[in-house]
Design an enzyme around this catalytic site. Structure first.
Site, PDB file in Angstrom:
ATOM      1  N   CYS A 258       0.848  -1.202   0.000  1.00 48.30           N
ATOM      2  CA  CYS A 258       0.000   0.000   0.000  1.00 48.30           C
ATOM      3  C   CYS A 258       0.882   1.250   0.000  1.00 48.30           C
ATOM      4  O   CYS A 258       1.625   1.467  -0.944  1.00 48.30           O
ATOM      5  CB  CYS A 258      -0.970  -0.039   1.176  1.00 48.30           C
ATOM      6  SG  CYS A 258      -2.310   1.143   1.041  1.00 48.30           S
TER       7      CYS A 258
ATOM      8  N   GLU B 269      -2.525  -9.113   3.061  1.00 48.83           N
ATOM      9  CA  GLU B 269      -2.901  -9.684   4.365  1.00 48.83           C
ATOM     10  C   GLU B 269      -4.404  -9.655   4.607  1.00 48.83           C
ATOM     11  O   GLU B 269      -4.889 -10.261   5.551  1.00 48.83           O
ATOM     12  CB  GLU B 269      -2.149  -8.951   5.488  1.00 48.83           C
ATOM     13  CG  GLU B 269      -2.602  -7.536   5.810  1.00 48.83           C
ATOM     14  CD  GLU B 269      -2.032  -6.443   4.914  1.00 48.83           C
ATOM     15  OE1 GLU B 269      -1.542  -6.746   3.809  1.00 48.83           O
ATOM     16  OE2 GLU B 269      -2.097  -5.261   5.313  1.00 48.83           O
TER      17      GLU B 269
ATOM     18  N   HIS C  55      -3.835  -4.869  -0.120  1.00 51.69           N
ATOM     19  CA  HIS C  55      -3.373  -5.467   1.128  1.00 51.69           C
ATOM     20  C   HIS C  55      -3.433  -6.986   1.023  1.00 51.69           C
ATOM     21  O   HIS C  55      -4.499  -7.558   1.219  1.00 51.69           O
ATOM     22  CB  HIS C  55      -4.243  -4.995   2.301  1.00 51.69           C
ATOM     23  CG  HIS C  55      -4.025  -3.557   2.644  1.00 51.69           C
ATOM     24  ND1 HIS C  55      -3.083  -3.170   3.557  1.00 51.69           N
ATOM     25  CD2 HIS C  55      -4.573  -2.426   2.164  1.00 51.69           C
ATOM     26  CE1 HIS C  55      -3.076  -1.847   3.639  1.00 51.69           C
ATOM     27  NE2 HIS C  55      -3.982  -1.378   2.803  1.00 51.69           N
TER      28      HIS C  55
END
Lengths: 239, 184
Positions: free
Chosen positions: B65, B168, B166
């Protein structure tokens, strides 16, 4: 698509984790946790369960309930939530929206609105988590959606109470109207009962997401099947 | 940050959070998670005397990001000079009726170049984005996404990789990207 998960006490956190994992594996795009244990005024609440959710699931999730201050919000976000959702405290103290947006960015500030249609008006209700305290706020939904957008909300979840729990479909007319008033994402809530209700709400009201709880909790609808059905109906979804 | 830690644990990867140069030198892989604004991130790196260290890294380095955005020459966010690893300048999205800003949510990423990072990963899958600024397409773009306009969703230059999304938070698809990065 967004999923609502409602829970009552700490004993069931294990179940919540299991459920969250199941929904996430079935393809839910986002989860919303309504922490109703955090609702009573001025009570210190244990929010460590948020950390355990963040540990388990690999999709974004939002926490709603009992967030009344910058400190509450910070705690929830630090535990690993991606977004916070505010409803009644925003009605009592609208400046809270400005403060939260300024501090954490609009992207993580969700405003929940409970709307009840009455005399051809859409009225904002507060404290809907506790039926004995639920009341009309005097605010009109059309105005409130604009105000929260201006104050820095990044997303609105509009829960149409007339439809809630009856599984007759989303309130398309109302959602369409509110959608035309605002630029930020609008999430439909209340009324999902079958697969076509989801198709209808995405087709007719141009919402960014649809939230449902009952149909998933009661395994009436499987999220993976729902998403395949949406795709078959030419609605863009993540599969 | 917590999300990334949990994601690394889920793929059984040891990690340490640090601003210590010695530890960074000892690590096999470096991840720069991005949180907040470009100006602040660059200020923090400067305070920790890490600007040259990061730019000169030779090991696999992943910016996520904002972490990816600061690999560029600059960002229009508060007119910030960035690390200058990739000649590009991050621009803001303009709020439009059908494109609220930030760009937030799941979006498709189309792989435009073969890369060790994305090899064996399904093309045009969905990843989770939250950002108000974007890196325009450039020679280092290896994954493209579209929101108002096409932008760099994944970049690669030598040992530097970046994802605007992202990983994750991007379900199994994101997990595959992280796994692929740590096995580089």
């Amino acid at each position: 698509m967004v999923k609502g998960v409602q829970f009552r006490n700490h004993e069931v956190v294990g179940d919540i984790l299991q459920l969250a994992e199941r929904y996430s594996n079935e393809g839910a795009d986002e989860l919303v946790f309504y922490d109703i244990t955090a609702s009573p005024e001025d009570r210190t609440v244990d929010r460590s369960w948020i950390n355990r959710v963040a540990e388990k699931i690999n999709i974004p999730f939002c926490v709603a309930g009992g967030i009344r201050s910058i400190n509450d919000a910070e705690e929830v976000l630090n535990y690993g939530a991606d977004k916070i959702s505010i409803n009644t405290p925003a009605i009592h103290n609208p400046v809270l929206i400005d403060e939260l947006a300024k501090r954490f960015g609009t992207q993580c500030i969700v405003i929940g609105i409970d709307s009840y249609e009455d005399d051809d008006n859409y009225k904002v209700y507060s404290n809907t988590g506790d039926p004995s305290k639920t009341k009309e706020t005097g605010k009109i939904v059309n105005d409130w959606v604009n105000e929260v957008q201006e104050r820095g909300a990044g997303e609105i979840v509009l829960n149409c109470m007339n439809q809630d729990g009856v599984r007759n479909g989303y309130d398309i007319e109302q959602l369409k109207l509110m959608r035309s008033n605002i630029n930020i994402p609008l999430i439909a809530s209340g009324g999902a009962g079958d697969l076509d209700h989801f198709v209808d709400v995405f087709r007719a009201s141009d919402v960014s997401g649809a939230l449902a709880a009952t149909v998933f909790h009661k395994s009436i609808i499987n999220i993976d099947e729902l998403k395949k059905y949406l795709r078959k109906n030419e609605i863009e979804v993540r599969l | 940050m917590a999300s990334l830690e949990f994601a690394l644990r889920r793929i059984d990867t040891d990690y340490q959070i640090t601003d210590d140069i010695d530890l960074i030198n000892k690590a096999s892989h470096i991840i720069l998670p991005g949180v907040g604004a470009a100006k602040n991130a660059m200020m923090r790196l400067n305070q920790c005397e890490l600007i040259n260290e990061i730019s000169n890294l030779k090991k696999p380095t992943l910016g996520i990001c904002l972490g990816m955005q600061i690999f560029m020459d600059a960002s229009m966010e508060d007119d910030t000079d960035c690390l200058g690893i990739i000649p590009n300048t991050c621009k803001p999205f303009k709020p439009e009726r059908d494109y609220p800003v930030p760009h937030m949510g799941w979006n498709r990423v189309h792989f435009t170049f073969d890369s060790m990072l994305t090899r064996n990963i399904k093309d045009s899958d969905y990843y989770y984005f939250v950002h108000s600024y974007y890196a325009p397409l450039c020679n280092e773009t290896i994954g493209v996404s579209k929101y108002q306009t096409e932008f760099s969703a994944i970049i690669e230059k030598d040992n530097f990789f970046g994802t605007q999304f992202h990983p994750e938070k991007s379900g199994l698809a994101g997990e595959k990207i992280l796994k692929s990065f740590v096995s580089l």
